[in-house]
Write a protein that holds these residues in place. Structure first.
Motif, PDB file in Angstrom:
ATOM      1  N   ALA A 114       0.793  -1.020  -0.123  1.00 20.04           N
ATOM      2  CA  ALA A 114       0.216  -0.213  -0.083  1.00 20.04           C
ATOM      3  C   ALA A 114       1.043   1.591  -0.421  1.00 20.04           C
ATOM      4  O   ALA A 114       1.764   1.130   0.828  1.00 20.04           O
ATOM      5  N   ARG A 115       0.538   1.731  -0.774  1.00 20.84           N
ATOM      6  CA  ARG A 115       1.329   3.815  -0.324  1.00 20.84           C
ATOM      7  C   ARG A 115       0.559   4.395   0.852  1.00 20.84           C
ATOM      8  O   ARG A 115       1.721   5.343   0.296  1.00 20.84           O
ATOM      9  N   PRO A 117      -2.742   6.052   2.579  1.00 19.10           N
ATOM     10  CA  PRO A 117      -4.482   5.708   3.205  1.00 19.10           C
ATOM     11  C   PRO A 117      -5.104   5.031   2.340  1.00 19.10           C
ATOM     12  O   PRO A 117      -6.213   4.523   2.358  1.00 19.10           O
ATOM     13  N   THR A 196       7.744  -2.848   4.620  1.00 16.09           N
ATOM     14  CA  THR A 196       6.116  -3.934   3.877  1.00 16.09           C
ATOM     15  C   THR A 196       5.764  -2.387   3.741  1.00 16.09           C
ATOM     16  O   THR A 196       6.029  -1.312   4.010  1.00 16.09           O
ATOM     17  N   GLY A 197       4.654  -2.771   3.148  1.00 15.43           N
ATOM     18  CA  GLY A 197       3.740  -1.342   2.760  1.00 15.43           C
ATOM     19  C   GLY A 197       2.598  -0.726   3.751  1.00 15.43           C
ATOM     20  O   GLY A 197       3.169  -1.457   4.935  1.00 15.43           O
ATOM     21  N   TYR A 198       2.408   0.396   3.658  1.00 18.22           N
ATOM     22  CA  TYR A 198       1.873   1.361   4.488  1.00 18.22           C
ATOM     23  C   TYR A 198       0.783   0.868   5.268  1.00 18.22           C
ATOM     24  O   TYR A 198       0.027   0.374   4.785  1.00 18.22           O
ATOM     25  N   PRO A 199       0.214   0.596   6.188  1.00 13.63           N
ATOM     26  CA  PRO A 199       1.307   1.255   7.184  1.00 13.63           C
ATOM     27  C   PRO A 199       2.259   0.489   7.795  1.00 13.63           C
ATOM     28  O   PRO A 199       1.871  -0.428   8.565  1.00 13.63           O
ATOM     29  N   SER A 200       3.498   1.095   8.212  1.00 12.22           N
ATOM     30  CA  SER A 200       4.589  -0.108   8.388  1.00 12.22           C
ATOM     31  C   SER A 200       5.275   0.209   9.811  1.00 12.22           C
ATOM     32  O   SER A 200       5.715  -0.681  10.185  1.00 12.22           O
TER      33      SER A 200
END
Lengths: 437, 445
Positions: A114-115, A117, A196-200
């Motif tokens: 994920a980039r 929210p 990892t992807g957001y949130p990390s």
């Protein structure tokens, strides 16, 4: 010894798997029992009449002629126990783990990282426990045998895990189990960690939660304006994640120690949320913080233990040792500070662990009355269903547990459990059902 | 020594609003007003008097510090202690995150920093992102809750980072045995681009809100724009309401950042690490940026090869406001000896050296009206050393924050045994309550 006062005479027996006999008369009277109503004083000797799944009368009422009468001599009637946080009825979902820490999200597929929210990562806020229930969950029977008649059950994966439901622990169809849905939205601080992807990270999770609630407020405003004036306005899109968030009457947030209490309570106040904190292992350290914020909390009955397979050479800190020693004194400290709390057993390994866990809290100062209340009426009040559940009162759902001996005592025997007026009997007098999960 | 041992130990030091304190017969190093042998009177958390002789008010607690050295509390402009997470590394612009959300008052590093004389620290987000998260200035008030750590009234900040760290987020296996970068940017050019793009977005966002506010002022019915937590802090930077603390190493990237900031019309408050700052010190001074650097770390990564221990002194001489930081919970405990190194490398005076860890970082964080020197009216954040703090033999004896004693070496030493006993008791108690295990027969064969 088996108490089958009526079972043999009954013409309408339903044999359920697991050796439980459910009976289906529409009127049952338990006569001459001690009644712990929880909402009022204890009735030393009285009658409880159940009709069509509801409590019809409590006290010195006469059993009507059509009633199946149970001799309550030597027995105590309590409201059925409610597990304030569990995954009961959701056999395909991961259980609560013992630490009160979140479950990792299972990689259902391998999504792109994920980039931000806007990708709505780790978010299944639209998932409803009420729609995912299954009667095949073998834990239902084990929980009933331990005196539970209801639970609040939640999806637990990800950050926005999903919408819980207050359920009864029996029913002909899964939908019949539901008492109230949605009961709340279960949130965790889960993140995959660096790389990892957001949130990390924890701060990423908190920022994410904050953005989602801001977005939800904006979404609702736009939705309402459009609903009032659809003609001539550009329509806002549908966002299933924000719909789930908006639908939840309350939010469950994890907090085990004082810094987390403050962190989560402040977040809740900032976002104007109805918060239930869950975990509370180190509640004994700072009940005054909880009092100050008027917090409502769910206490994990799985007290902190030394991790199995821990390095015996590793030196543990004083704080860790203290926590293991004093965690069971949390409930008494909460009572003293006037903080409303309920117990949850969802993280216990098996229902048979319930009584010993409650006893540890009682040894550490919790009264028996408060212990019972924390598993009955308090749960109902915290979830806003006290008009239906949590006490032995006229008009409430006929969920009862009938014991020989006080609940949570060492040798106490659960004789009957009534769910929606249906009688269940543990097959063996000592309900030590080991359930493989 | 275990973490909790320390926690319990130090918690007992936190005193409520105390009577006045007089520290007398000390060598007082004010940093801004010279040095003298005399006394400091502390009242209501503030320095009420600092002179060779002060009147001792009735009921005051008098500390005889004969032969000892009193200096202002040390300020660390770059620290990562007291936080439960540091990096949101998944995105290259993580300005939506903030240390304030994850302050951890139980971090033993707070107590250790305190024991090294640090009373104020700028807690920064990590350097994995071109634009990182929001920072917060704290005082090392060990024993208080998160809220009590905050330095109320300090300007909020945000972390930027240039160079190796933000451009290397991680690699994974691409097709056919190749390796691929997981996150943009992968180069220094890319870092510049990410910053430019973020501020371009922030300007558009700022304009949207201005337009909305204007429309609302005209009495129009409008749906407010969506609040964007990523862009809000950047708008604050553009409006001069939030300081930029930028992690950087190389001269070229430093100049790049200063140019980008000038172009978008904001200021870089401090350049952090800034190991090649000595090469571009005039340009840094011209922009008005402060520099917060290490004393003598170099060659630990490729972009640190050109670092020299004269960096701080050269920048000072070129008119840059310079501080020394730790970036490390360990180094944080001995920033005084870090400052001393600038006397050897570059020939700074004693006062100049002490300024690097007191008044200069206070100015960089714009809290110099409150802390950073021993002056009447400032917060009573004071450190008592047994020897001159620029000596490597000096040990911290007492630390005051807002006039309250937060660290006392004698008490620390005397209470260690008590805590050990407490721990031993708990361990034995646990052993006894554990189920008895069968003893294995271990007779020799």
């Amino acid at each position: 010894m088996k108490y089958r006062v009526l079972a043999l005479a009954c013409s309408a027996l339903v044999f359920l798997p697991g050796g439980i006999v459910a009976e289906v008369p529409s009127v049952i009277a338990i006569r001459g029992a001690r009644i712990v109503t929880v909402s009022g004083p204890v009735i030393p000797r009285g009658t409880v009449i159940l009709r069509d799944g509801l409590i019809e009368a409590v006290g010195d009422a006469q059993p009507p002629p059509e009633a199946w009468v149970i001799d309550g001599e030597g027995l105590t009637v309590y409201p059925g126990l409610l597990d304030a946080l569990s995954t009961l009825g959701l056999p395909d979902m991961p259980r609560l783990n013992g630490t009160g820490r979140p479950n990792a999200a299972r990689p259902r597929s391998a999504p792109a990282p994920a980039r931000g929210p806007e990708d709505r990562p780790l978010n299944t806020s639209y998932l409803r426990a009420a729609g995912e229930l299954s009667l095949t969950d073998r834990r239902l029977e084990a929980a009933r045998n331990a005196g539970f008649t209801g639970a609040v059950t939640f999806p637990t994966e990800g950050v926005f895990a999903g919408l819980g439901a207050v359920i009864d622990l029996a029913g002909k169809r899964p939908g019949e189990m539901v008492v109230q849905s949605p009961a709340g939205l279960y949130l965790t601080m889960y993140n995959g960690g660096f790389g990892t992807g957001y949130p990390s990270s924890l701060m990423g999770v908190i920022a994410y939660i904050r953005q989602i609630y801001l977005d939800a407020g904006q979404y609702k405003a736009a939705r309402d304006i459009y609903a009032a004036h659809p003609n001539g306005l550009k329509r806002p899109g549908y966002d299933k994640w924000l719909e789930g968030v908006l639908e939840a009457p309350r939010v469950l947030l994890p907090a085990n120690d004082p810094k987390e209490f403050e962190r989560m309570l402040r977040l809740g106040e900032e976002l104007n949320l109805q918060v239930l904190l869950y975990g509370l292992a180190e509640g004994f350290r700072a009940p005054e913080i909880l009092r100050k914020h008027n917090a409502r909390v769910l206490v994990n009955l799985r007290w902190p233990e030394k991790p199995r397979g821990a390095d015996p050479e590793a030196e543990e800190t004083l704080r860790v040792l203290e926590t293991r020693d004093l965690a069971p004194s949390t409930p008494a400290a909460l009572v003293k500070a006037g903080v409303k709390f309920a117990f949850y057993a969802g993280a216990l390994e098996k229902p048979a662990d319930l009584a010993p866990a409650v006893r540890r809290a009682m040894i550490a100062g919790l009264s028996h009355d408060d212990a019972v209340r924390a598993m009955t009426l308090n749960v109902a009040e915290l979830y806003g269903v006290a008009d239906r559940l949590g006490s032995v009162e006229k008009g409430k759902i006929a969920n009862l547990v009938v014991t020989r001996g006080d609940l949570f005592r060492d040798k106490t025997e659960v004789k009957y459990v009534f769910v929606d007026g249906m009688k269940y009997e543990p097959e063996t007098p000592a309900p030590a059902a080991e359930v493989t999960r | 020594m275990t973490r909790l041992l320390w926690a319990a130990l130090a918690a007992s030091f936190t005193l409520p609003a105390a009577p006045p304190v007089v520290i007398q017969n000390a060598r007082v190093l004010t940093v801004t007003r010279g040095s003298f042998t005399g006394a400091v009177l502390v009242k209501d958390g503030k320095i009420a008097e600092a002179a060779e002789k002060v009147m001792i008010p009735p009921g005051a607690r008098v500390i005889d510090a004969g032969g000892q050295y009193l200096m202002p509390g040390i300020i660390d402009c770059h620290s990562h202690i007291a936080a439960d997470s540091i990096n949101e590394g998944a995105v290259s612009v993580s300005s939506m995150t903030g240390i304030e959300d994850v302050l951890n008052p139980d971090d033993i590093s707070i107590y250790r920093a305190l024991a090294g004389g640090v009373t104020t620290a700028n807690i920064l987000h990590g350097s994995a992102n071109s634009i990182g998260g929001k920072c917060i200035v704290i005082k090392t008030r060990w024993g208080s809750a998160a809220e009590g750590l905050k330095f109320k009234g300090a300007m909020p900040g945000i972390k930027f980072a240039l160079g190796e760290n933000p451009k290397r987020r991680g690699m994974d296996d691409g097709p056919a045995g190749s390796r691929r970068n997981l996150r943009y940017p992968g180069t220094r050019m890319g870092v510049e681009d990410v910053i430019r793009e973020a501020f371009t977005e922030a300007k558009a966002y700022q304009a949207r809100w201005k337009e909305y506010e204007a429309g609302k002022a005209r009495g129009e019915t409008l749906i407010p724009p969506r609040r964007d937590l990523k862009l809000e802090p950047l708008v604050e930077v553009l409006e001069g309401k939030r300081f930029v603390h930028a992690h950087c190493y190389r001269a070229d990237e430093i100049l790049m950042l200063l140019r980008v900031a000038d172009e978008f019309g904001f200021k870089i408050r401090t350049l952090q690490h800034v190991l090649e700052g000595y090469k571009v010190a005039r340009e840094i001074a011209a922009h008005g940026a402060g520099a917060s650097t290490f004393s003598d770390w170099w060659s630990y990564k490729v972009e640190a090869y050109d670092a020299i221990p004269y960096n701080a002194a050269i920048m000072v001489r070129k008119g840059v406001l310079v501080s020394l930081n730790s970036d490390s919970a360990e180094l944080m405990r001995r920033l005084n000896t870090e400052a001393a190194k600038t006397m050897k490398y570059g020939g700074l005076t004693e006062t100049e050296a002490l300024s690097l860890i007191t008044i200069n970082p206070a100015k960089q964080l714009k809290i110099d009206d409150r802390v950073g020197s021993i002056e009447v009216g400032k917060d009573a954040d004071l450190v008592l050393f047994d020897k001159h703090p620029l000596s490597s033999f000096a040990k911290v004896q007492k630390v005051f924050i807002d006039g309250a004693l937060y660290f006392d070496r004698d008490r620390d030493l005397s209470e260690r045994q008590l805590l050990q006993l407490k721990k031993k008791k708990l361990l034995e108690q646990e052993k006894q309550s554990a189920p008895q295990q069968k003893k294995q027969d271990r007779r020799p064969q």
